[in-house]
Design an enzyme around this catalytic site. Structure first.
Site, mmCIF file in Angstrom:
data_model
loop_
_atom_site.group_PDB
_atom_site.id
_atom_site.type_symbol
_atom_site.label_atom_id
_atom_site.label_comp_id
_atom_site.label_asym_id
_atom_site.label_seq_id
_atom_site.Cartn_x
_atom_site.Cartn_y
_atom_site.Cartn_z
ATOM 1 N N THR A 35 -20.243 -18.662 -5.658
ATOM 2 C CA THR A 35 -20.823 -19.965 -6.019
ATOM 3 C C THR A 35 -21.872 -20.360 -4.985
ATOM 4 O OG1 THR A 35 -18.580 -20.497 -6.774
ATOM 5 C CG2 THR A 35 -20.209 -22.253 -6.900
ATOM 6 N N GLU A 107 -16.707 -21.338 8.175
ATOM 7 C CA GLU A 107 -16.888 -22.415 7.181
ATOM 8 C C GLU A 107 -16.329 -23.727 7.723
ATOM 9 O OE1 GLU A 107 -16.703 -19.703 3.104
ATOM 10 O OE2 GLU A 107 -14.864 -20.579 3.856
HETATM 11 C C1 5RP Z 1 -15.143 -17.808 1.249
HETATM 12 C C2 5RP Z 1 -14.718 -19.022 0.533
HETATM 13 C C3 5RP Z 1 -15.305 -19.282 -0.810
HETATM 14 O O1 5RP Z 1 -15.838 -20.549 -0.826
HETATM 15 C C4 5RP Z 1 -14.233 -19.189 -1.842
HETATM 16 O O2 5RP Z 1 -13.602 -17.922 -1.710
HETATM 17 C C5 5RP Z 1 -14.782 -19.362 -3.252
HETATM 18 O O3 5RP Z 1 -15.548 -18.254 -3.593
HETATM 19 P P1 5RP Z 1 -16.268 -18.131 -4.994
HETATM 20 O O4 5RP Z 1 -17.341 -19.152 -5.025
HETATM 21 O O5 5RP Z 1 -16.787 -16.703 -4.993
HETATM 22 O O6 5RP Z 1 -15.234 -18.341 -6.056
HETATM 23 O O7 5RP Z 1 -13.937 -19.813 1.000
HETATM 24 O O8 5RP Z 1 -14.452 -17.647 2.460
#
Ligand code: 5RP
Length: 223
Positions: A35, A107
């Site tokens: 995303t 993050e």
């Molecule tokens: C990575 C994360 C991502 O935000 C989470 O895994 C969601 O990923 P995606 O947008 O591919 O579903 O925390 O460490």
């Protein structure tokens, strides 16, 4: 609408949301995952409106640079207007589980610095109680077995994400079978286990706003 189309729609909605807040000096924090990748691609269209970005992973830094967006080291940034990132799960309190991509520690650090955390998800990520998605815990390599034993005491089932090393050189334990009814308390408790770098609960600093892609369009959720 496919899941990818929903992700693309929320990514564009996030760009539309942050656009009026940006000036030529602004720094945008950028998350990691599929995303977030859609967000980076949409953000590139308005790169003339802000100064640069801070990335939450090496992969994100690479994608930003490929789009010609300046990437700053967090230590060289005093203020960050906004942080935009996805999540693996979120609940009605805008508490998140993150770290499916293993970037949880960076993050969490970037989210801590940002004035506002905009979370972008599709509707499959909404849950009543967190814990359906295994909770990622980043650990110092030599502490892996000890931390796993401590997590079992919390009635979780930790599984070592074998073959995966974080950008910080650490390991991930994914904790299954957790029913997280008190996310703030659990976030603090797990972070207090010696050898844990951080865990994927974003409850003490949850999202300020969630943009959720649905079949009907993008919904805005705030507390
Ligand atoms: C990575 C994360 C991502 O935000 C989470 O895994 C969601 O990923 P995606 O947008 O591919 O579903 O925390 O460490």
């Amino acid at each position: 609408m496919t899941q990818d189309e929903m992700k693309q729609a929320v990514a564009q909605a996030a760009v539309d949301y942050i656009k009026p807040k940006l000036s030529e000096d602004s720094i945008v924090g950028v998350g990691t995952g599929s995303t977030a990748n859609f967000f980076i691609d949409a953000l590139a269209e308005i790169k003339h409106l802000f100064d640069g970005a801070v990335a939450s992973s090496e992969a994100t830094a690479e994608r930003l640079k490929n789009h010609g967006i300046t990437v700053y080291e967090l230590n060289n940034v005093a203020e960050m207007e906004v942080y935009v990132d996805g999540a693996d799960e979120f609940d009605g309190g805008l508490n998140l589980v993150k770290g499916g991509g293993g970037a949880l520690t960076r993050e969490k650090i970037v989210a801590a610095v940002a004035k506002e955390f905009v979370c972008i998800v599709d509707s499959t990520k909404k849950v009543d109680v967190l814990g359906e998605f295994p909770l990622p815990v980043e650990v110092i390599p030599m502490a892996r077995s000890y931390v796993a034993r401590e997590l079992v005491k919390l009635d979780g089932m930790p599984v070592w994400r074998e073959g995966f090393v974080t950008d910080n050189g650490n390991l991930i334990l994914d904790v299954h079978d957790m029913e997280i009814t008190e996310p703030k308390e659990l976030e603090e408790f797990v972070n207090n286990i010696t050898g844990v770098v951080t865990n994927g609960l974003f409850a003490n600093r949850g999202a300020d706003i969630v943009l959720m892609g649905t079949e009907q369009g993008v919904e805005t959720l705030t507390l």
